[in-house]
Scaffold this motif. Structure first.
Motif, mmCIF file in Angstrom:
data_model
loop_
_atom_site.group_PDB
_atom_site.id
_atom_site.type_symbol
_atom_site.label_atom_id
_atom_site.label_comp_id
_atom_site.label_asym_id
_atom_site.label_seq_id
_atom_site.Cartn_x
_atom_site.Cartn_y
_atom_site.Cartn_z
ATOM 1 N N ASP A 87 43.577 38.397 38.282
ATOM 2 C CA ASP A 87 43.628 39.312 37.579
ATOM 3 C C ASP A 87 43.982 39.485 36.099
ATOM 4 O OD1 ASP A 87 45.945 37.888 38.097
ATOM 5 O OD2 ASP A 87 47.287 40.500 38.277
ATOM 6 N N VAL A 88 44.744 37.840 35.410
ATOM 7 C CA VAL A 88 44.844 38.065 34.469
ATOM 8 C C VAL A 88 45.092 36.773 33.818
ATOM 9 C CG1 VAL A 88 46.972 39.854 33.487
ATOM 10 C CG2 VAL A 88 47.526 37.638 34.611
ATOM 11 N N GLN A 89 44.839 36.788 32.391
ATOM 12 C CA GLN A 89 44.823 35.450 31.758
ATOM 13 C C GLN A 89 46.159 35.207 30.570
ATOM 14 O OE1 GLN A 89 41.189 33.076 29.797
ATOM 15 N NE2 GLN A 89 40.244 34.164 30.840
ATOM 16 N N LYS A 90 46.682 33.978 30.817
ATOM 17 C CA LYS A 90 48.097 33.415 31.034
ATOM 18 C C LYS A 90 48.151 31.981 30.461
ATOM 19 C CE LYS A 90 50.445 36.737 31.937
ATOM 20 N NZ LYS A 90 51.611 37.690 31.286
ATOM 21 N N ASN A 93 45.283 28.025 28.349
ATOM 22 C CA ASN A 93 45.064 29.605 28.886
ATOM 23 C C ASN A 93 44.313 29.577 30.330
ATOM 24 O OD1 ASN A 93 44.718 32.279 28.143
ATOM 25 N ND2 ASN A 93 42.567 32.773 27.746
ATOM 26 N N VAL A 94 44.688 30.040 31.301
ATOM 27 C CA VAL A 94 44.348 29.366 32.676
ATOM 28 C C VAL A 94 44.257 31.725 33.425
ATOM 29 C CG1 VAL A 94 44.971 29.183 35.054
ATOM 30 C CG2 VAL A 94 45.800 27.626 33.239
ATOM 31 N N ALA A 95 42.885 31.538 33.660
ATOM 32 C CA ALA A 95 42.523 32.675 34.007
ATOM 33 C C ALA A 95 43.268 33.141 36.063
ATOM 34 C CB ALA A 95 40.534 32.250 34.235
ATOM 35 N N PHE A 96 43.663 33.568 35.270
ATOM 36 C CA PHE A 96 44.135 33.644 36.982
ATOM 37 C C PHE A 96 42.996 35.450 37.695
ATOM 38 C CE2 PHE A 96 48.050 32.207 34.928
ATOM 39 C CZ PHE A 96 48.531 31.314 36.505
#
Ligand code: OOG
Ligand code: NI
Length: 266
Positions: A223-226, A218-221
């Motif tokens: 705007d969102v986590q993906k 899980n990577v925190a961008f």
């Protein structure tokens, strides 16, 4: 810059295992309590002066590492070098850089925008090689990079850290062939990179390699986590040259396929 090579690799390993939860499990599965010797680690970057291959290499050169081989990956628009330490039990280091100017004006603008956010002083700090991302990145930009270069998207998402560690099968107790290692991994339900076959290279080119497909984390961008592919584990068996010493270089045709271990396999 670090003054102790073991401390640098210990810090790189800690960060790598955090990004690659399966690496600790693979390590345990293969080591069975024995020490694992690393054949090499690999790092990735962009060829922009502030953060290029030479900037990363300085961290190793200051510890005695010497540049030993050059590699060109035309289709992927990458160049790489490998570095060796006078103590052959220290891991070799494979550093690649993306030829940013060979891509679309859009990709170039995005990548320059990321690198502009890097504080130049950070690039010589002790922790630079395991400091991760130095820029803001939203998910749409990640996807835009991904459409042109999986490598560009990976560096944008993960920044500066070991992309993989590599088990030296030559130094791994209980294993004589890469097929035995691959079988153990598959029985442990780890997924191998099968691009061009599970074993890359051969005794003829003095190097056989295999790798897992990257973990998904899980990577925190901005705007969102993906959940996206992070880092993988590699396995290398080296053969002796005519002089009896093990080959210490890399094989471009094999490396070209190892790069694909961070592809999103679905
Ligand atoms: C490097 C791929 C090449 C090898 O051992 O040939 C490589 C990367 O994925 O950054 O590691
Ligand atoms: Ni490698």
């Amino acid at each position: 810059m670090h003054t102790d090579v073991n401390q640098l690799f210990a810090a790189l390993w800690d960060d790598y295992v955090e990004m690659t939860p399966s690496a600790a499990k693979v390590h345990q599965l293969l080591a069975k309590g024995e020490t694992i010797i690393n054949d090499h680690i690999a790092l990735r970057t962009f060829n922009i002066a502030k953060v290029n291959l030479s900037v990363l290499a300085k961290h190793f050169e200051s510890l005695g590492y010497v540049a030993c081989g050059d590699y060109d990956f035309e289709a992927k628009k990458l160049k790489a070098k490998h570095f060796e330490h006078p103590d052959p039990t220290q891991p070799k280091v494979f550093i690649s850089e993306l030829m940013v100017e060979a891509f679309s004006p859009e990709l170039q603008a995005i990548v320059h925008g990321l690198v502009e956010q890097v504080d130049e002083a950070a690039t010589t700090a002790d922790n630079f090689l395991y400091s991760g991302r130095h820029w803001e990145l939203d998910y749409a930009t990640y996807e835009q990079l991904l459409a042109e270069s999986e490598y560009a998207a990976w560096v944008a998402a993960f920044g500066y850290r070991a992309n993989h560690f590599t088990v030296s099968i030559n130094h791994l107790p209980g294993y004589n062939t890469i097929l035995e290692v691959n079988d153990t991994l598959k029985q442990g339900d780890f997924v191998l990179n099968s691009v061009g076959g599970e074993v890359k290279g051969s005794a003829d080119v003095l190097l056989e390699q295999s790798s897992t497909m990257a973990d998904k984390v899980n990577v925190a961008f901005k705007d969102v986590q993906k959940t996206i592919p992070s880092c993988f584990y590699e396995f290398a068996l080296r053969y002796p040259k005519a002089d009896g010493e093990l080959y210490t270089g890399f094989v471009a045709a094999s490396a070209d396929k190892i790069f694909e271990s961070t592809n999103n396999a679905g």
